[in-house]
Design an enzyme around this catalytic site. Structure first.
Site, PDB file in Angstrom:
ATOM      1  N   LYS A  49       0.702  -1.291   0.107  1.00 31.31           N
ATOM      2  CA  LYS A  49      -0.213  -0.038  -0.268  1.00 31.31           C
ATOM      3  C   LYS A  49       0.626   1.086  -0.051  1.00 31.31           C
ATOM      4  O   LYS A  49       1.813   1.415   0.625  1.00 31.31           O
ATOM      5  CB  LYS A  49      -0.697   0.042   1.154  1.00 31.31           C
ATOM      6  CG  LYS A  49      -1.622   1.398   1.446  1.00 31.31           C
ATOM      7  CD  LYS A  49      -2.898   0.938   0.671  1.00 31.31           C
ATOM      8  CE  LYS A  49      -3.909   2.843   0.994  1.00 31.31           C
ATOM      9  NZ  LYS A  49      -3.865   2.814  -0.438  1.00 31.31           N
ATOM     10  N   GLY A 100      -7.851   7.502  -0.045  1.00 28.74           N
ATOM     11  CA  GLY A 100      -7.184   8.804  -0.073  1.00 28.74           C
ATOM     12  C   GLY A 100      -6.348   8.589   0.133  1.00 28.74           C
ATOM     13  O   GLY A 100      -5.633   9.104   1.505  1.00 28.74           O
ATOM     14  N   CYS A 116      -0.122  10.959  -6.893  1.00 27.05           N
ATOM     15  CA  CYS A 116      -1.224  12.048  -5.296  1.00 27.05           C
ATOM     16  C   CYS A 116      -0.745  13.324  -5.662  1.00 27.05           C
ATOM     17  O   CYS A 116      -0.299  13.909  -6.335  1.00 27.05           O
ATOM     18  CB  CYS A 116      -0.377  12.023  -3.947  1.00 27.05           C
ATOM     19  SG  CYS A 116       1.645  10.831  -4.601  1.00 27.05           S
ATOM     20  N   GLY A 133      -5.271  -6.523  -8.805  1.00 23.05           N
ATOM     21  CA  GLY A 133      -5.295  -5.385  -8.007  1.00 23.05           C
ATOM     22  C   GLY A 133      -6.896  -5.478  -7.953  1.00 23.05           C
ATOM     23  O   GLY A 133      -7.635  -6.172  -6.810  1.00 23.05           O
TER      24      GLY A 133
HETATM   25  C1  LIG Z   1      -9.122  -0.214  -3.019  1.00 24.00           C
HETATM   26  C2  LIG Z   1      -8.275   0.746  -3.884  1.00 24.00           C
HETATM   27  C3  LIG Z   1      -6.581   1.278  -3.365  1.00 24.00           C
HETATM   28  C4  LIG Z   1      -6.214   1.294  -4.204  1.00 24.00           C
HETATM   29  N1  LIG Z   1      -4.850   2.220  -3.435  1.00 24.00           N
HETATM   30  C5  LIG Z   1      -3.666   1.858  -4.162  1.00 24.00           C
HETATM   31  C6  LIG Z   1      -2.028   3.077  -3.492  1.00 24.00           C
HETATM   32  O1  LIG Z   1      -2.612   3.682  -2.634  1.00 24.00           O
HETATM   33  N2  LIG Z   1      -1.664   3.388  -4.057  1.00 24.00           N
HETATM   34  C7  LIG Z   1      -1.302   3.134  -5.788  1.00 24.00           C
HETATM   35  O2  LIG Z   1      -0.386   3.331  -6.356  1.00 24.00           O
HETATM   36  N3  LIG Z   1      -2.348   2.857  -6.814  1.00 24.00           N
HETATM   37  C8  LIG Z   1      -3.379   2.128  -5.312  1.00 24.00           C
HETATM   38  N4  LIG Z   1      -4.705   1.795  -6.577  1.00 24.00           N
HETATM   39  C9  LIG Z   1      -4.289   1.442  -7.769  1.00 24.00           C
HETATM   40  C10 LIG Z   1      -3.737   0.135  -8.252  1.00 24.00           C
HETATM   41  O3  LIG Z   1      -2.918  -0.516  -7.654  1.00 24.00           O
HETATM   42  C11 LIG Z   1      -4.314  -0.357  -9.441  1.00 24.00           C
HETATM   43  O4  LIG Z   1      -3.056   0.612 -10.042  1.00 24.00           O
HETATM   44  C12 LIG Z   1      -5.608  -0.153 -10.180  1.00 24.00           C
HETATM   45  O5  LIG Z   1      -6.598  -0.744  -9.226  1.00 24.00           O
HETATM   46  C13 LIG Z   1      -5.723  -0.186 -11.155  1.00 24.00           C
HETATM   47  O6  LIG Z   1      -5.458  -2.081 -10.890  1.00 24.00           O
HETATM   48  P1  LIG Z   1      -6.631  -3.319 -11.523  1.00 24.00           P
HETATM   49  O7  LIG Z   1      -8.305  -3.479 -12.509  1.00 24.00           O
HETATM   50  O8  LIG Z   1      -6.304  -4.667 -11.479  1.00 24.00           O
HETATM   51  O9  LIG Z   1      -7.625  -2.474  -9.942  1.00 24.00           O
HETATM   52  C14 LIG Z   1      -5.848   1.135  -5.292  1.00 24.00           C
HETATM   53  C15 LIG Z   1      -6.281   0.475  -5.820  1.00 24.00           C
HETATM   54  C16 LIG Z   1      -8.009   0.548  -5.322  1.00 24.00           C
HETATM   55  C17 LIG Z   1      -9.306  -0.154  -5.977  1.00 24.00           C
END
Ligand SMILES: Cc1cc2nc3c(=O)[nH]c(=O)nc-3n(C[C@H](O)[C@H](O)[C@H](O)COP(=O)(O)O)c2cc1C
Length: 326
Positions: free
Chosen positions: A57, A84, A144, A279
């Site tokens: 995370k 956030g 961010c 993800g």
């Molecule tokens: C609930 C949630 C929290 C996430 N938190 C972060 C984060 O803290 N840092 C980050 O770089 N990406 C974060 N992401 C983005 C994921 O790492 C990823 O890039 C994105 O969800 C696309 O992949 P997916 O379609 O397989 O979920 C988050 C995604 C989700 C759904």
């Protein structure tokens, strides 16, 4: 060698190992930041040591509570979130989270978020000084908000991405991957900037800006009005961004976006990704990465491939297809 001989040979020898910037990963299926916590949340449901790498995370200098609820909305083929960047802060990360993850036989990539170049540097230096044996590198989340520059995200300004990479590069010899946002017209200049400034890899994509409205109350469903869309809905966007970045840079690419099966992952490999991250699917099946890894072995075997080299970057686009352009 006949096709049958080739596929029966590879059935026993298929090798999922890959290398990115000198780091050897046992397989190319990683878990994406923010969807696997710090490992402990999923340990009961998933063979953590079987994952190619865990991207943690996002961690910032101070702990962050994140946004007010509602922070998650389900959509027809994915989810909208506005968490956030809630996280434990770098002190707890190095004293509690990294030592826990060090017990597993997998590679760890620490994802860093910050609201100034100085904060990115301080967080990386703190982790570097407390690195465990299996911490192989960093993934820098440049999506961010940059508070000092009026709330725009670093990742939508090429000059700011350059500044971040230039500042971080001298601080570590470990893998330095930059996680780019798809929320730009063209990702190519960002990929080029990462390469020019000394990054080792790029991760593509973070979430896509989205919004959902409650038609009874006529109010946005998320407390922040808009949020980040993830899951199967964004996979075609992610593939197109990886395709564009592949043409713009020689850096290894880590593909992310809507992967649920080995076939989904294969699309990214064919377009040129060296590894992928899973993800949103982790929220459905916490062991999704292991399932996809095993499926990938079967898929490569059935296609007569013996290693990832046989598929990475094998996309064929004829001149005629390119010129249609619609
Ligand atoms: C609930 C949630 C929290 C996430 N938190 C972060 C984060 O803290 N840092 C980050 O770089 N990406 C974060 N992401 C983005 C994921 O790492 C990823 O890039 C994105 O969800 C696309 O992949 P997916 O379609 O397989 O979920 C988050 C995604 C989700 C759904």
């Amino acid at each position: 060698m006949s096709v049958n001989e080739k596929s029966s040979k590879s059935a026993t020898t298929v090798n999922l190992g890959i290398e990115i910037a000198g780091v050897r990963f046992a397989n190319p299926i990683f878990v994406a930041s923010g969807t696997f916590g710090y490992g402990s949340e999923a340990a009961r449901f998933c063979d953590i040591s079987g994952i190619g790498a865990i991207v943690t995370k996002s961690v910032s200098w101070n702990p962050r509570p994140g946004n007010f609820p509602r922070r998650i909305v389900e959509t027809p083929s994915g989810m909208l979130n506005s968490i956030g960047l809630a996280n434990v802060g770098v002190d707890a990360f190095v004293t509690e989270k990294l030592p826990y993850l060090a017990e597993f036989d997998t590679k760890i990539i620490a994802n860093i978020a910050a609201s100034s170049v100085g904060e990115y540097c301080s967080v990386l230096e703190k982790i570097e000084a407390n690195a465990t044996g299996n911490l192989v590198g960093y993934e820098i989340n440049v999506s961010c908000p940059n508070v000092k520059d009026g709330g725009l995200s670093f990742g939508t300004n090429v000059g700011m991405v350059e500044e971040v990479v230039r500042a971080l590069r001298p601080l570590t010899k470990k893998l330095l991957a930059i996680k780019l946002t798809p929320n730009v017209t063209s990702v190519a200049p960002f990929a080029q900037a990462c390469e020019d400034c000394g990054a080792d890899a790029i991760s593509l994509i973070n979430t896509v800006v989205g919004m959902s409205v409650d038609i009874r109350t006529k109010r946005p469903r998320l407390s922040t009005v808009t949020g980040g869309l993830s899951g199967p809905a964004i996979r075609p966007i992610a593939i197109a961004k990886v395709y564009e970045a592949r043409k713009a840079t020689k850096l290894p690419i880590i593909g992310i976006g809507g992967i649920a099966t080995a076939s989904d992952a294969m699309e990214f490999f064919i377009v040129g990704a060296s590894a992928v991250q899973i993800g949103t699917m982790n929220f459905v099946h916490p062991d999704a990465s292991i399932r996809v890894r095993d499926e990938l072995t079967q898929l490569l075997t059935s296609q007569g491939c013996s290693s990832m080299k046989d598929v990475i970057g094998t996309l064929e686009v004829s001149g005629e297809m390119r010129s249609l352009g619609w």
